[in-house]
Structure formats: structure tokens, C-alpha cells
Design an enzyme around this catalytic site. Structure first.
Site, PDB file in Angstrom:
ATOM      1  N   GLY A   5      40.003 -11.149 -18.369  1.00  0.00           N
ATOM      2  CA  GLY A   5      40.089 -11.985 -19.410  1.00  0.00           C
ATOM      3  C   GLY A   5      41.183 -12.813 -19.497  1.00  0.00           C
ATOM      4  N   THR A   6      42.265 -12.353 -19.012  1.00  0.00           N
ATOM      5  CA  THR A   6      43.626 -13.194 -18.930  1.00  0.00           C
ATOM      6  C   THR A   6      43.097 -14.450 -17.910  1.00  0.00           C
ATOM      7  OG1 THR A   6      44.947 -11.280 -18.983  1.00  0.00           O
ATOM      8  CG2 THR A   6      45.897 -13.136 -17.913  1.00  0.00           C
ATOM      9  N   GLN A   8      38.085  -8.625 -27.396  1.00  0.00           N
ATOM     10  CA  GLN A   8      37.777  -7.434 -28.118  1.00  0.00           C
ATOM     11  C   GLN A   8      36.453  -7.470 -29.007  1.00  0.00           C
ATOM     12  OE1 GLN A   8      39.636  -4.568 -28.023  1.00  0.00           O
ATOM     13  NE2 GLN A   8      41.513  -5.355 -26.891  1.00  0.00           N
ATOM     14  N   HIS A  15      36.191  -4.747 -18.779  1.00  0.00           N
ATOM     15  CA  HIS A  15      36.689  -3.514 -18.945  1.00  0.00           C
ATOM     16  C   HIS A  15      36.656  -3.008 -20.462  1.00  0.00           C
ATOM     17  CE1 HIS A  15      41.158  -3.961 -19.729  1.00  0.00           C
ATOM     18  NE2 HIS A  15      40.795  -5.060 -19.282  1.00  0.00           N
ATOM     19  N   THR A  23      35.967 -15.842  -3.139  1.00  0.00           N
ATOM     20  CA  THR A  23      34.825 -15.354  -2.760  1.00  0.00           C
ATOM     21  C   THR A  23      34.236 -14.605  -4.124  1.00  0.00           C
ATOM     22  OG1 THR A  23      35.138 -15.597  -0.401  1.00  0.00           O
ATOM     23  CG2 THR A  23      33.417 -13.834  -1.143  1.00  0.00           C
ATOM     24  N   CYS A  74      49.360  -4.038 -22.872  1.00  0.00           N
ATOM     25  CA  CYS A  74      50.277  -4.934 -22.119  1.00  0.00           C
ATOM     26  C   CYS A  74      51.613  -4.782 -22.568  1.00  0.00           C
ATOM     27  CB  CYS A  74      49.593  -6.213 -21.812  1.00  0.00           C
ATOM     28  SG  CYS A  74      48.884  -6.957 -23.083  1.00  0.00           S
TER      29      CYS A  74
HETATM   30  N1  PLP Z   1      42.434 -10.907 -24.841  1.00  0.00           N
HETATM   31  C1  PLP Z   1      42.590  -9.564 -25.739  1.00  0.00           C
HETATM   32  C2  PLP Z   1      42.330  -9.790 -26.890  1.00  0.00           C
HETATM   33  C3  PLP Z   1      42.740  -8.610 -24.863  1.00  0.00           C
HETATM   34  O1  PLP Z   1      42.713  -7.359 -25.841  1.00  0.00           O
HETATM   35  C4  PLP Z   1      42.917  -8.550 -23.783  1.00  0.00           C
HETATM   36  C5  PLP Z   1      43.313  -7.037 -22.800  1.00  0.00           C
HETATM   37  O2  PLP Z   1      43.845  -6.301 -23.490  1.00  0.00           O
HETATM   38  C6  PLP Z   1      43.046  -9.562 -22.716  1.00  0.00           C
HETATM   39  C7  PLP Z   1      42.786 -10.821 -23.339  1.00  0.00           C
HETATM   40  C8  PLP Z   1      43.278  -9.603 -21.355  1.00  0.00           C
HETATM   41  O3  PLP Z   1      42.005  -9.013 -20.612  1.00  0.00           O
HETATM   42  P1  PLP Z   1      42.194  -8.477 -19.302  1.00  0.00           P
HETATM   43  O4  PLP Z   1      42.790  -7.332 -19.195  1.00  0.00           O
HETATM   44  O5  PLP Z   1      40.590  -8.461 -18.857  1.00  0.00           O
HETATM   45  O6  PLP Z   1      43.151  -9.439 -18.591  1.00  0.00           O
END
Ligand code: PLP
Length: 378
Positions: free
Chosen positions: A69-70, A179, A200, A236, A322
Site C-alpha cells: 500500500g505504501t 483500510q 495483507h 519482475t 507502523c
Molecule cells: N495506508 C493505510 C491507511 C494503512 O493502514 C496502511 C498500513 O497499515 C498503509 C497505507 C500501508 O500499507 P502497506 O503496509 O501495505 O505498505
């Protein structure tokens, strides 16, 4: 074990694990290889893309697999803002975004963009009207998350996107839906330009995400390499995880509404039970996502409550995973500095049961007598 930290991550479903293992062993060819074996991998990848497109309600060519997601947030935000730099210098963002959005926008600010931040109110809600009122013809990008990861606060991003486009059609709108994906009923409209999700959080593996990019959107590339994912995300492809992600999506896609209703009832139950505990205040807005409930047991440190529960086999969090124990930036943005010291986030998945919630509440009540009230002076 009672796991109530699904906003941090979810357990990987057995069928997802099986699918990943099957693809890893049977389809290990590079999907870019020209021989038939490579084609088998390519087909798995494209079938996975089709599944995610089905879940999004878009065309497969609008789905890009990423590392998480990041990464999706980085590619979308940097790419959309930089592509508009020649005419637009403004970025508008909510004050409670995930760090993968906040820190990316901060990097753009260092590049010379002018960033405006719209804070949530004391109830935890960000006003669509306030965001819209700041949009001008020079706004390059607006970023607003669908569901906040700490309180579950929801923004009607389809409505917000429509408002933005009615003011400035060329402004890009990005939504972090990590989320909300397959939890919060949602409609992807053509006013939303980019949207991030992550496997995940829906019982898929860590290390794969997806990015929706509306067809025709002007997005500058931020990664360079072999040109995979139509040049947007070189490297890849992780087809085993793409297949696992698709498998997780398929299991949830048709039951979003049903699960939402079940978890809403569980959230109501949780709120009623927590209301019996003295000095406990709810930090999540009333109409937040039912999957996330944030509260503070006033006078007790989050970390101590968390470990008290952990000793009883109950896993919750003190906020964003995080942030690793740092004070909640969402509660701080809401002006709830004192509550932030004592904040606990319970986050559920479709499998969470009432018995688990009841046991967690009993343990939280027990924490009040079992723990020392360490910040009595406040
Ligand atoms: N955005 C939100 C709202 C999240 O809660 C998270 C992860 O907790 C992320 C982005 C980041 O996702 P990833 O852990 O797949 O990088």
C-alpha cells in the site's frame, strides 16, 4: 488467542497460502519470458488482475500490482503531482493520513509544492466542504483516505472527488483505501483518479498491493527499470502473491455488505459493553467503519493496557502499527492529546466473534483494577 488487530494486518487464509504455494512451485517462469512456460505465469498474473479489477469495479488495464500500500501511495501521489507541476503548485491533504501519504506529501513540499492540510474535527471527521473550499484551478492534487486506520473515520471519497472535479477538472484526486477495501461498502467513480489497496489487510500476504489508475490519467513515472506493469512499476512481477491477493479478494468480494452488517452489530455490542467501564471514552466517530474502534481508558498508559491484555492472549494496538508505540497522530490531529496517551484500537475482521469481543472487554475492565494508574496527575 484473541486477535483484535486486523487494521495492523490479518492472518493469511489457508486457501491463500495454498494458492501461493501452488503458483510458486508450478508457475515459476518469468511472465515476460516468451516461451509457453512464461505464458502460463503471464496468464496467472492477468487473471489475478482481472479479479482485483472486478473487486474495484474497473477495467483490468486500470489495475497495477505494486509491492504494498505504501508503494501504491508513493507512485500515485508523486506521479500525479509531478505531472501537473507546470500549471499547478497546490496539494491538499487531510491531517490524519497514513505516513505513506503524509511523508510523501512532505517530500513534495520540499520540492516546492504548497501543501494545505485539512484537520479532522474533535469527533474525528474531516469535512468534505472544507477540503472542497480550498480547491482552486492551481490545485495539482488532493489526497484523502477512505477509512482512517486509527479511528475508522470515513470520508465519502466519491462525493469529495465529484466536488473537486466540479471546481477543477484537471486536479488529480487520490484515495488511500487500504483500510476500506472489501470492508467498507464503496463505489469507485470516474472522479477518483487513483486508489491504493494492500493484500495483507484482507487475509492476503504482506508485500503486495495494488493501485487503481483511471484510464487516461496523466501520471509521471517514479520508478524506472524493465517496464513491467506497463512501465509504472518496473520489477519482475510477484505472480504468486498477485494470485494470493486475487484469492483473498475473491473470498471477500461478494460478502462485503453481509460482513459489514455483521461487524456493525458487533461494533454496536462493543460500544455498549465499553460504556459500562468507568473513565473510558470512545475516540472513533459514531459513523466510523465498524471494523475499527478507538477508545481511551483514561489514566492508564496505552502500552501498559496493551501488555496487560497480551498476557491474557488478547492482541490489540495502541494505534497505527507502523508508529510502533508513538503517540497517535490522528488523535493529536483531533486535539485529543491526553486521550492519545491512553488510546487503544480494537480492529476486527469478518471472522471476529461476539465471544471474543466480550472476553476482550472483560479484560479491559480488569485492567482498571490490575494496573497502576500512572498518570494520575493529568
Ligand atoms: N495506508 C493505510 C491507511 C494503512 O493502514 C496502511 C498500513 O497499515 C498503509 C497505507 C500501508 O500499507 P502497506 O503496509 O501495505 O505498505
Amino acid at each position: 488467542m484473541i486477535y483484535l488487530d486486523s487494521a495492523a494486518t490479518t492472518c493469511v487464509s489457508q486457501s491463500v497460502t495454498n494458492r501461493i504455494s501452488e503458483v510458486l512451485t508450478e508457475c515459476f517462469a518469468n511472465p515476460s519470458s516468451l516461451y509457453d512456460f512464461g505464458l502460463v505465469s503471464r496468464k496467472v498474473l492477468e487473471a489475478s488482475r482481472e479479479e482485483i479489477a472486478e473487486a474495484f469495479g474497473c477495467e483490468p488495464c486500470e489495475v497495477y500490482f505494486t509491492g504494498c500500500g505504501t508503494e501504491s501511495n508513493n507512485i500515485a501521489i508523486l506521479g500525479a503531482a509531478r505531472a501537473r507541476k507546470s500549471w499547478g503548485n497546490g496539494i491538499i491533504v487531510t491531517g490524519y493520513e497514513h505516513p505513506s501519504v503524509q511523508n510523501t506529501v512532505a517530500a513534495l513540499e520540499r520540492e516546492g509544492f504548497a501543501v494545505e492540510t485539512v484537520m479532522p474535527d474533535e469527533n474525528g471527521n474531516v469535512s468534505i466542504d472544507e477540503i472542497a473550499s480550498r480547491v482552486t484551478k492551481q490545485t495539482a492534487l488532493v489526497a484523502a483516505m477512505h477509512v482512517n486506520n486509527e479511528t475508522g473515520a470515513v470520508i465519502d471519497v466519491a462525493e469529495l472527488a465529484a466536488r473537486i472535479k466540479s471546481i477543477s477538472g484537471r486536479t488529480a484526486f487520490h484515495s488511500d483505501n487500504v483500510q476500506g477495501f472489501l470492508k467498507q461498502p464503496f463505489r469507485l467513480t470516474r472522479d477518483i483518479d487513483t486508489m491504493s489497496v494492500s493484500a495483507h489487510k484482507i487475509h492476503g500476504p504482506k508485500g503486495i498491493g495494488a493501485l487503481y489508475v483511471r484510464r487516461g490519467l496523466n501520471l509521471e513515472k517514479v520508478m524506472f527499470g524493465g517496464g513491467q506493469e506497463r512501465g509504472l512499476r518496473s520489477g519482475t512481477e510477484n505472480i504468486a502473491y498477485a494470485a494470493g491477493f486475487a484469492c483473498a479478494s475473491k473470498m471477500l468480494r461478494t460478502s462485503v455488505q453481509k460482513n459489514f452488517e455483521k461487524i456493525s452489530a458487533l461494533n454496536d455490542f462493543l460500544r455498549v459493553e465499553l460504556a459500562q467501564i468507568a473513565d473510558l471514552c470512545i475516540n472513533s466517530p459514531k459513523d466510523a467503519s465498524p471494523y475499527i474502534l478507538n477508545f481511551s481508558l483514561m489514566g492508564y498508559k496505552s502500552e501498559n493496557i496493551l501488555h496487560f491484555l497480551e498476557q491474557r492472549g488478547i492482541y490489540v494496538s495502541s494505534g497505527s502499527a507502523c508508529a510502533r508505540g508513538e503517540r497517535s497522530h490522528t488523535l493529536s490531529a483531533m486535539g485529543k492529546e491526553i486521550q492519545a496517551d491512553s488510546a487503544i484500537r480494537i480492529s476486527m475482521c469478518a471472522e471476529t466473534t461476539q465471544a471474543e469481543v466480550r472476553e476482550a472487554v472483560a479484560a479491559i475492565a480488569a485492567a482498571q483494577s490490575g494496573l497502576l494508574k500512572i498518570n494520575r496527575s493529568r
